[in-house]
Design an enzyme around this catalytic site. Structure first.
Site, PDB file in Angstrom:
ATOM      1  N   ARG A 251       0.852  -1.183   0.000  1.00 24.84           N
ATOM      2  CA  ARG A 251       0.000   0.000   0.000  1.00 24.84           C
ATOM      3  C   ARG A 251       0.890   1.237   0.000  1.00 24.84           C
ATOM      4  NH1 ARG A 251      -1.989  -3.522   4.003  1.00 24.84           N
ATOM      5  NH2 ARG A 251      -4.072  -4.359   3.563  1.00 24.84           N
ATOM      6  N   LYS A 275      -1.663  -0.600   7.954  1.00 22.93           N
ATOM      7  CA  LYS A 275      -2.851  -0.081   8.612  1.00 22.93           C
ATOM      8  C   LYS A 275      -2.936  -0.597  10.049  1.00 22.93           C
ATOM      9  CE  LYS A 275      -6.536  -0.254   5.950  1.00 22.93           C
ATOM     10  NZ  LYS A 275      -7.577  -0.792   5.036  1.00 22.93           N
ATOM     11  N   HIS A 343      -2.815   1.993  -6.106  1.00 20.40           N
ATOM     12  CA  HIS A 343      -3.595   0.859  -5.622  1.00 20.40           C
ATOM     13  C   HIS A 343      -4.022  -0.053  -6.774  1.00 20.40           C
ATOM     14  CE1 HIS A 343      -5.305  -0.697  -1.898  1.00 20.40           C
ATOM     15  NE2 HIS A 343      -6.351  -1.115  -2.590  1.00 20.40           N
ATOM     16  N   ARG A 346      -1.767  -2.895  -7.113  1.00 16.75           N
ATOM     17  CA  ARG A 346      -2.036  -3.936  -6.116  1.00 16.75           C
ATOM     18  C   ARG A 346      -3.106  -4.901  -6.655  1.00 16.75           C
ATOM     19  NH1 ARG A 346      -1.663  -4.678  -0.400  1.00 16.75           N
ATOM     20  NH2 ARG A 346      -3.650  -5.185   0.595  1.00 16.75           N
ATOM     21  N   HIS A 369      -4.312  -9.288   3.852  1.00 15.58           N
ATOM     22  CA  HIS A 369      -5.675  -9.035   4.302  1.00 15.58           C
ATOM     23  C   HIS A 369      -5.896  -9.721   5.639  1.00 15.58           C
ATOM     24  CE1 HIS A 369      -7.136  -8.297  -0.097  1.00 15.58           C
ATOM     25  NE2 HIS A 369      -6.697  -7.192   0.473  1.00 15.58           N
ATOM     26  N   TYR A 378     -11.765 -10.930  -5.360  1.00 22.29           N
ATOM     27  CA  TYR A 378     -10.955 -11.283  -6.525  1.00 22.29           C
ATOM     28  C   TYR A 378     -11.429 -12.576  -7.183  1.00 22.29           C
ATOM     29  CZ  TYR A 378      -7.780  -7.618  -5.076  1.00 22.29           C
ATOM     30  OH  TYR A 378      -7.251  -6.396  -4.742  1.00 22.29           O
TER      31      TYR A 378
END
Length: 398
Positions: A251, A275, A343, A346, A369, A378
């Site tokens: 990210r 994050k 992004h 990604r 994730h 996805y």
């Protein structure tokens, strides 16, 4: 290194330290000389006005600029020309920095900001965003009534949210709800409102995961990487940033936070700080490691900063997450491709992994994730697997 043969007036005691400060920020010798000359002009003007260094602020700086123009000086400093000097004086404790809050709203927002940092431990960027919303909301509510916060009602909160939603997308409106709930929770916990008004906020309608992740072809990703001029320091830096996103799926915030101590060259691993202050270790592929080594040894300015990626022009500072997408935009322009953000690379990594036969759980681990359900989106682009489970259309040959 001196800026002028004339004495720098009341800036004299700070010239030496200011010089070292500017050099440390990466300014060239010529630029440093010019900035010291401005400091000397300011110091002599302060002698005439009988001003002490502690009296300086941006208002006084504007008066000095006006005086320079009125005197017919050939080189008048620009609107931000004195900012480095003011920053240095604040750094060494001569200036007190930002003024204290002067209104009830400012005081309350400052209390809220301290709560976000001390009690919730939010990242700086999040604190800025939440504080901005608080200032906007509270500024519309302040009245001469001493209990202007305590008199808040659920209708007031919903009305504000409706006004905001009229000009924002669904995703941005959901962000406003989170920001507003945080503020209302603080007001209740601080005893400023008698009821927990956060419960009055309705959820924002909108289906989850209705879109299809949009990546770009692997060949286009390679064109973006190849568009970087790796004979130029900026191009070397941009290539290293892009390959981290394209090969490891980083990210933007993870690229910006990457520090020198996060790379273990002996074991070939990199620690990512993303994050929610989460840390993840990942293997460092050879091509990514070579790109980082080239940047660190050939193109990174000399600085005491511990972040790997820094600005190429003075003042030398750590990059912001937004710069990663800016670099991606410029690479798209050079490659003749439609502009995409960082992004999107990604997404491209995830779709390419699926195309090569990787499982969703593998994609989830690479993208880091926390919930496999996040990666499930996805599945919509895993066309080979979808074909094996798709039922035939009634009355049609498959």
């Amino acid at each position: 290194m001196t800026a002028t043969r004339r004495k720098p007036g009341r800036m004299g005691p700070y010239i030496e330290g200011y010089t070292a400060w500017l050099v440390g920020l990466g300014y060239t010798r010529g630029t440093v000389v010019n900035m010291l000359a401005i400091a000397g002009d300011l110091g002599r003007w302060m002698n005439v006005r009988d001003l002490a260094p502690g009296d300086l602020d941006r208002v006084v700086a504007a008066e000095f600029r006006s005086a320079c123009g009125a005197a017919g000086m050939r080189c008048v400093p620009g609107p931000r020309g004195l900012d480095p000097l003011l920053d240095y004086l604040e750094h060494v404790g001569v200036l007190v920095g930002a003024a204290a809050p002067t209104t009830p709203v400012d005081e309350l927002v400052e209390r809220y900001r301290n709560w976000l940092v001390a009690d919730r431990g939010l990242a700086d960027a999040t604190v800025v965003r939440y504080s901005k919303l608080a200032l906007s909301f509270l500024s519309q509510r302040v009245t001469e009534d001493s209990d202007w916060v305590g008199s808040l009602t659920g209708a007031d909160v919903v009305a504000f949210l409706l006004r905001e939603s009229g000009r924002l997308s669904v995703g941005s409106t959901k962000g406003r709800v989170a920001e507003l709930r945080s503020l209302l929770k603080f007001l209740y916990l601080a005893g400023l409102t008698p009821r927990p008004l956060a419960t009055a906020l309705p959820p924002v309608a909108g289906w989850h995961d209705t879109g299809i992740p949009k990546g770009i072809a692997a060949a286009d990703v390679q064109w973006l990487l190849d568009s970087c001029d790796r004979t130029d320091p900026t191009g070397i830096r941009d290539f290293a940033m892009l390959i981290l996103v394209a090969r490891l799926g980083l990210r933007s915030v993870e690229v910006a936070r990457l520090g020198l101590s996060d790379i273990d060259w002996r074991t070939g691993q990199v620690v990512l700080r993303g994050k929610a202050s989460r840390e993840d270790g990942m293997p460092l592929p050879t091509d990514v490691g070579e790109a980082l080594a080239a940047y660190l040894s050939q193109a990174r300015p000399e600085t005491r900063l511990r972040q790997i990626f820094v600005t190429c022009k003075a003042p030398t500072r750590a990059i912001t997450p937004g710069l990663v997408s800016d670099v991606t935009h410029r690479a798209c322009d050079r490659a003749g491709l439609p502009r995409v953000g960082a992004h999107r690379l990604r997404h491209s990594l995830a779709t390419e992994m699926l195309r090569r036969g990787a499982k969703l759980v593998d994609v989830s681990q690479v993208l880091r994730h926390r919930d496999l359900a996040t990666t499930a989106i996805y599945a919509k682009v895993d066309f080979d697997t979808l074909r094996t489970i798709a039922a035939p259309w009634p009355g049609a040959a498959r």
